[in-house]
Design a protein around this motif. Structure first.
Motif, mmCIF file in Angstrom:
data_model
loop_
_atom_site.group_PDB
_atom_site.id
_atom_site.type_symbol
_atom_site.label_atom_id
_atom_site.label_comp_id
_atom_site.label_asym_id
_atom_site.label_seq_id
_atom_site.Cartn_x
_atom_site.Cartn_y
_atom_site.Cartn_z
ATOM 1 N N GLN A 49 0.832 -1.204 0.000
ATOM 2 C CA GLN A 49 0.000 0.000 0.000
ATOM 3 C C GLN A 49 0.873 1.262 0.000
ATOM 4 O O GLN A 49 0.566 2.239 -0.689
ATOM 5 N N GLU A 50 1.960 1.237 0.765
ATOM 6 C CA GLU A 50 2.866 2.390 0.793
ATOM 7 C C GLU A 50 3.570 2.559 -0.548
ATOM 8 O O GLU A 50 3.736 3.685 -1.034
ATOM 9 N N LEU A 51 3.971 1.456 -1.164
ATOM 10 C CA LEU A 51 4.617 1.517 -2.466
ATOM 11 C C LEU A 51 3.667 2.097 -3.510
ATOM 12 O O LEU A 51 4.060 2.920 -4.346
ATOM 13 N N GLU A 52 2.416 1.711 -3.444
ATOM 14 C CA GLU A 52 1.405 2.267 -4.353
ATOM 15 C C GLU A 52 1.275 3.778 -4.142
ATOM 16 O O GLU A 52 1.226 4.541 -5.101
ATOM 17 N N ALA A 56 2.356 6.906 -6.654
ATOM 18 C CA ALA A 56 1.343 7.907 -7.022
ATOM 19 C C ALA A 56 1.783 9.317 -6.632
ATOM 20 O O ALA A 56 1.036 10.264 -6.825
ATOM 21 N N GLY A 57 2.995 9.437 -6.062
ATOM 22 C CA GLY A 57 3.524 10.768 -5.751
ATOM 23 C C GLY A 57 3.531 11.155 -4.284
ATOM 24 O O GLY A 57 3.902 12.276 -3.950
#
Length: 81
Positions: A49-52, A56-57
């Motif tokens: 989730q953090e990588l996503e 996403a910026g």
């Protein structure tokens, strides 16, 4: 973020105090105008989730307990083999 095992770690801090334990690699730098300075390097692995969110910026936030932060760097490590 999940605590990672830094390659070449020299010690684990905090485990005896009831924390998860933070593997650290001590490195000695020769800083111009200051001389030898120890730096402690740790590794952190983003959850999916953090990588996503990062892709996403979203920014990386560094939180330091206390009132006076020590000099620090935040970098991206090597891609795992």
């Amino acid at each position: 973020m999940q605590i990672g095992m830094i390659e070449g770690h020299t010690r684990v801090c905090g485990k005896s105090q009831g924390f998860l334990g933070l593997p650290l690699r001590d490195e000695l730098l020769n800083v111009e105008g200051i001389g030898p300075v120890n730096q402690m390097v740790s590794a952190w692995l983003p959850t999916p989730q953090e990588l996503e969110a990062l892709n996403a910026g979203a920014a990386v936030h560094v939180k330091i307990w206390g009132n006076v932060p020590a000099p620090m760097l935040v970098e991206v490590g090597e891609i795992p083999a």
